[in-house]
Design a protein around this motif. Structure first.
Motif, short mmCIF file in Angstrom:
data_model
loop_
_atom_site.label_atom_id
_atom_site.label_comp_id
_atom_site.label_asym_id
_atom_site.label_seq_id
_atom_site.Cartn_x
_atom_site.Cartn_y
_atom_site.Cartn_z
N UNK A 247 -1.08 -4.25 -12.29
CA UNK A 247 -1.83 -3.27 -11.53
C UNK A 247 -1.56 -3.03 -9.97
N UNK A 248 -1.36 -1.79 -9.81
CA UNK A 248 -1.17 -1.49 -8.29
C UNK A 248 -2.21 -0.56 -7.88
N UNK A 249 -1.95 -0.03 -6.43
CA UNK A 249 -2.89 0.95 -6.12
C UNK A 249 -2.74 2.33 -6.72
N UNK A 250 -1.94 2.60 -7.71
CA UNK A 250 -1.65 3.81 -8.64
C UNK A 250 -2.43 3.52 -9.83
N UNK A 251 -2.91 4.73 -10.48
CA UNK A 251 -3.23 4.70 -11.70
C UNK A 251 -2.23 4.19 -12.72
N UNK A 252 -2.48 3.64 -13.85
CA UNK A 252 -1.55 3.02 -14.89
C UNK A 252 -1.06 4.37 -15.43
N UNK A 253 -1.63 5.52 -15.74
CA UNK A 253 -0.99 6.85 -16.15
C UNK A 253 -0.02 7.32 -15.14
N UNK B 258 11.02 2.14 -7.55
CA UNK B 258 10.31 1.74 -6.50
C UNK B 258 10.66 2.92 -5.15
N UNK B 259 9.65 3.24 -4.62
CA UNK B 259 10.00 3.95 -3.22
C UNK B 259 8.99 3.52 -2.33
N UNK B 260 9.45 3.35 -1.03
CA UNK B 260 8.90 3.06 0.13
C UNK B 260 8.44 4.32 0.73
N UNK C 290 1.01 -1.15 -0.07
CA UNK C 290 -0.10 0.08 -0.24
C UNK C 290 0.69 1.11 0.01
N UNK C 291 1.98 1.10 0.61
CA UNK C 291 2.97 2.32 0.64
C UNK C 291 4.07 2.44 -0.72
N UNK C 292 4.27 1.56 -1.42
CA UNK C 292 5.02 1.48 -2.39
C UNK C 292 4.76 2.16 -3.74
N UNK C 293 5.30 3.21 -4.05
CA UNK C 293 4.90 3.90 -5.31
C UNK C 293 6.12 3.48 -6.48
N UNK C 294 5.46 3.33 -7.59
CA UNK C 294 6.28 2.86 -8.49
C UNK C 294 6.13 3.65 -9.83
N UNK C 295 7.23 3.48 -10.74
CA UNK C 295 7.29 4.01 -12.14
C UNK C 295 8.14 3.27 -13.04
N UNK C 296 7.42 3.04 -14.23
CA UNK C 296 8.19 2.18 -15.12
C UNK C 296 8.30 2.80 -16.45
#
Length: 624
Positions: A606-612, A507-509, A481-487
């Motif tokens: 898919x994660x808690x973030x929007x794909x965009x 990835x960011x905690x 829930x706390x991990x932010x991702x970008x690809x």
């Protein structure tokens, strides 16, 4: 008086000069004739070239104008804006007719047979023909079919879906999809490698946009083909639903901690059973799974229901889940498997409106510490964070999740809210990979595997230049829930006809710095899997296109070891990243020998973030 010798000489000189002048005049005449002929030919060629150039501009203008209208037409069709779609289509047809007329010019057709420039002209003509075929033969029937749909009749009312409107529109939508597919195949058959940039670039762009339309239309055609039978139109069906919890990430979305069985019978749907995945226990021996996948994801893939979707290949996960459920429930037959994640459930509430969870369902709802009214804007936080803070008992967590799932299902099945918004919500989730489907019947699965909703990592739904970045939790808890991702995909420079691509993953905690003590033990994992409380461990699996090769990997800019595998001909690189609260890390996994002339496509867990928010625009890395 007889001629003197000098007079004879002079006469011979004059004769020779006369002959010489005649030859000079003849040569000049020939030169003039050749020059005039060459000038005429040059004039004709120049005129022909100018005319072909003019037609090329007409073709280019027509295609660019038509291409610009495709996204607008797609949105209008999906929004059921028949009037707006018809106006857009009329404009689009004018542009494609203009392009086709230019490419059908006799001089253009003749020049297409010449070496050198000819293949470029032939490719331009194919693009024009394909675009015009779609505009004339596919778009109009598609608009009429969607316009004739009774959207209200297609959504449940008192748990019943009318199947007749779907059957009535099926032929038109399927025919339109076939036309677009044929046009797509024609363009894909063109070898872009030897084309000039003014032809190659529009071809690649048109392929990408046409592929987007093709996938959407194929999904619609697949739905109208499948739904009547899959909704029990030919007899009852039972479907196992994996409810994926994004707080503990799995390759296809999240851990399937909650399960449900839905029965469909002649359009009527009802929830038959609910269970926690943990209730099924461990399978010993493990359910047999493709050895290539167990090599990557270990035999937990066939040992625990919670791990069936550590593989990104949903057909594998679904077939394994079916076997597990039927093994633990003898006599029950599962006809298909669906997967939805928390974001997909939240989107459903955009259409149905809020749902009420009865106070007293669990202790925290009785005390008012946990929401009993769930809507689109609070469902994810409530399920993925608040529930763990307020319900330390896993059994109470399961009870609350079951109640939420049951009430969301009842709202949908009861026809609550907007039918059109419901279809939009389902379509959006399917497009993002948050809604997946598998059928245990081979004929139906043959259709599903051609669609993105099938979640396959190879086969007809997967383009040639397909990349995938997938995440699996290694913490054994609910820290994602706390991990932010970008690809981001980065195209690298190579001197040959192939390209290199690098998948850059950051990835960011974002958990609080004191997460190890401030968050519940159930969320941090309490160190049970060898991860310090508050830290997050993630296994990143990066897939390259079939026939490409994994070349290298790095972590935070430094070379790093990478697990190297192959699954269904695709190269796979795996890396493990561990982050303390507030810490970030960037991995890069590179692949060589990727076709330069195919538009790359990227699939991400898919994660808690929007794909965009997760998927960044592709960029190119300059040559050294």
């Amino acid at each position: 008086m007889p001629a003197t010798p000098d007079a004879g000489v002079r006469t011979e000189v004059r004769r020779r000069r006369t002959v010489q002048r005649r030859k000079i005049l003849q040569r000049r005449s020939r030169v003039i004739r050749v020059a005039l002929s060459s000038a005429a030919v040059a004039a004709v060629l120049g005129a022909a070239t100018a005319w072909i150039g003019y037609q090329g501009l007409q073709l280019k203008d027509g295609l660019e104008s038509a291409s610009a209208l495709l996204p607008q037409l797609k949105e209008q069709v999906l929004a059921n804006d028949t009037a707006g779609a018809s106006q857009t289509l009329a404009a689009l047809q004018g542009h494609t007719a203009k392009a086709r007329q230019a490419a059908g010019d006799p001089l253009w057709s003749a020049a297409s047979l010449l070496p050198g420039l000819g293949p470029n002209l032939a490719a331009g003509a194919e693009v024009a023909k394909a675009a015009d075929d779609i505009a004339r033969l596919a778009a109009a029937p598609m608009i009429r079919a969607f316009g004739s749909l009774d959207w209200e009749a297609m959504t449940p009312v008192d748990g019943q879906i009318s199947l007749e409107p779907i059957r009535n529109t099926s032929p038109s939508i399927i025919a339109a999809a076939k036309t677009v597919q044929l046009a797509h195949d024609r363009l894909e058959s063109i070898d872009a490698g030897g084309l000039l940039p003014p032809v190659r670039d529009p071809l690649v762009d048109t392929r990408a946009k046409l592929n987007d339309v093709r996938l959407s239309l194929n999904s619609a055609a697949g739905a109208v083909q499948l739904l009547p039978a899959m909704m029990g139109g030919e007899g009852p069906r039972n479907y196992l639903v994996l409810i994926q919890n994004n707080a503990e990430v799995r390759a296809s979305g999240g851990i399937p901690g909650a399960l449900a069985v839905i029965r469909a019978d002649h359009g009527k749907i009802r929830m038959e059973a609910q269970a926690a995945a943990s209730e099924l226990g461990a399978f010993t021996p493990a359910v047999p799974v493709d050895p290539a996948q167990t090599a990557i994801f270990t035999d937990r893939l066939g040992t625990y229901m919670q791990d069936v979707n550590t593989t990104p290949d949903f057909p594998t996960a679904a077939a394994t889940a079916k076997t597990m459920w039927e093994t633990r429930h003898p006599g029950q037959v599962i006809d298909g498997v669906l997967a939805v994640d928390t974001m997909a459930m939240a989107r459903l509430l955009l259409a149905t409106g809020p749902v009420e969870i009865p106070a007293g369902t669990v202790s925290a709802t009785s005390s008012g510490a946990l929401a009993t009214r769930l809507a689109h804007d609070n469902l994810m936080k409530t399920l993925l964070s608040d529930a763990y803070a307020q319900l330390p008992d896993p059994e109470e967590q399961d009870d609350y999740f079951d109640a939420v799932a049951r009430n969301v299902f009842n709202a949908v099945a009861g026809g609550q809210g907007s039918a059109e918004e419901l279809i939009k919500s389902v379509s959006a989730s399917a497009a993002d990979g948050r809604l997946l489907m598998w059928s245990g019947r081979s004929q139906e699965q043959g259709i599903i595997q051609q669609l993105p909703i099938g979640g396959a990592i190879s086969g007809p739904s997967v383009p040639g230049a397909a990349f995938g970045v997938y995440f699996n939790d290694g913490t054994g808890a609910k820290m994602d829930y706390y991990v932010k991702r970008s690809v981001q995909l980065i195209q690298t420079c190579t001197p040959d006809g192939a390209s290199g691509y690098t998948a850059k993953v950051t990835l960011t905690n974002s958990a609080p710095l004191d997460a190890g003590t401030s968050l519940p033990k159930y969320v941090t994992g309490d160190g049970n899997w060898g991860v310090k409380p508050g830290n997050v461990r993630t296994v990143v699996a990066v897939y390259g296109p079939a026939e490409s090769e994994l070349s290298e990997a790095s972590l935070n800019g430094q070379p790093a070891p990478v697990g190297s595998f192959r699954q269904l001909e695709r190269p796979v690189g795996t890396m493990t990243v561990q982050l303390a609260p507030g810490e970030s890390a960037t991995t890069e996994v590179s692949f060589d020998q990727v076709s330069r002339f195919e538009a790359p496509q990227l699939t991400v867990t898919p994660t808690i973030q929007d794909r965009a928010e997760v998927v960044q625009a592709m960029r190119s890395r300059p040559c050294a």
